[in-house]
Scaffold this active site. Structure first.
Site, PDB file in Angstrom:
ATOM      1  N   LYS A 221     -10.600  -7.838  -2.372  1.00  0.00           N
ATOM      2  CA  LYS A 221      -9.365  -7.621  -3.126  1.00  0.00           C
ATOM      3  C   LYS A 221      -9.608  -7.567  -4.629  1.00  0.00           C
ATOM      4  CE  LYS A 221      -5.668  -8.655  -0.006  1.00  0.00           C
ATOM      5  NZ  LYS A 221      -4.415  -9.398   0.223  1.00  0.00           N
ATOM      6  N   ARG A 255      -8.449 -12.428   7.485  1.00  0.00           N
ATOM      7  CA  ARG A 255      -8.285 -10.976   7.654  1.00  0.00           C
ATOM      8  C   ARG A 255      -9.370 -10.289   6.817  1.00  0.00           C
ATOM      9  NH1 ARG A 255      -5.614  -6.746   5.063  1.00  0.00           N
ATOM     10  NH2 ARG A 255      -4.712  -5.185   6.477  1.00  0.00           N
TER      11      ARG A 255
END
Length: 286
Positions: A221, A255
């Site tokens: 991210k 995840r």
């Protein structure tokens, strides 16, 4: 105990959720699994490497071309049905904020609805309850789906995360979603700047203390990229470091894009914490 689909996971059992993007413009894989064949290959690889959950998404999180509910359904429903047919024991999650999509994928076998946009469509939790599906309750800071944060501020970011996620979880339980199928997610990057996401990680134990299983979506991210000043394809080490910290602080579901590497990190942390014996133990015994 976390119970999703046909699987049960103990309190200290880390769970890997593999990302399978059915989008032509995903930020990480750039559409590599948009077509059915490579997407099914991705599922096969992820399961072989240790993923218990596959998370199928038909719309990328960031801004881009409009994707209607009908198009999102077209991208996901047939694929969910095929994964269900091939892998009856794998937990199938679908990353969506729309109740129409949730309804359609649950009808063909989805086990979890991963609501990454913080309950923006309150009917999604009703769908999960009606179908006996699990639900991920995420903090997105009130952001509209597919928008980036702009000068967002919080008096106390973790206090806001706790209030929102536990509120969504309590509502879901009241609607009839099983308590052992509800997860809360701090929503790294969603409605947050990099410092917010770092603080959410640092204070993750406050989330795990609520008793709700905590899911973290850390993989490659922007907060990792900005912290280390690395482009998307060079964020694995930072992601794994954040994964290790999150595991130590009690997160349970991860995840991820890189399943095998994540599994090694989680097993190592579990062994240090005393929840998992070493795979082999020969040193100093002969």
């Amino acid at each position: 105990m976390l119970r999703l689909g046909q699987r049960e996971f103990g309190a200290h059992e880390p769970v890997i959720m593999a990302i399978v993007n059915r989008t032509p413009d995903s930020f990480y894989d750039r559409g590599a699994t948009f077509r059915d064949e490579p997407a099914l290959d991705r599922v096969e690889q992820a399961v072989a490497e240790g993923a218990a959950i596959v998370d199928i998404g038909g719309v990328k999180a960031g801004p881009g071309d409009e994707v209607t509910a009908e198009e999102e359904i077209r991208r996901t429903v047939g694929f969910v049905a095929e994964v269900r047919r091939r892998y009856p024991d794998v937990v199938i999650s679908v990353d969506t904020w729309r109740h129409e999509v949730g309804e359609a994928v649950c009808e063909v076998g989805a086990d979890v609805l991963n609501d990454a946009w913080g309950g923006v469509d309150p009917r999604l939790a009703e769908v999960a309850a009606r179908h006996g599906a699990g639900l991920v309750c995420t903090h997105a800071g009130g952001a509209e789906p597919r928008t980036r944060p702009h000068r967002v501020t919080y008096p106390d970011v973790m206090a806001d995360i706790l209030s929102v996620t536990t509120g969504l979880a309590d509502r879901a339980a009241e609607l009839g979603v099983r308590r052992d199928a509800i997860m809360i997610d701090p929503g790294h990057d969603f409605g947050k700047n990099t410092r917010h996401s770092l603080e959410a990680t640092r204070r993750l134990e406050e989330m795990t203390a609520t008793g709700w299983p905590v899911l973290v979506s850390l993989s490659n991210k922007d907060f990792v990229g900005e912290t280390l000043d690395r482009p998307v394809k060079e964020r694995l080490i930072g992601t794994l470091a954040t994964t290790a910290v999150s595991a130590w602080l009690g997160a349970q579901v991860y995840r991820v894009h890189e399943v095998a590497e994540t599994r090694q990190v989680l097993e190592m942390v579990a062994s240090i914490a005393g929840h998992r014996p070493p795979a082999v133990a020969r040193r100093g015994l002969a």
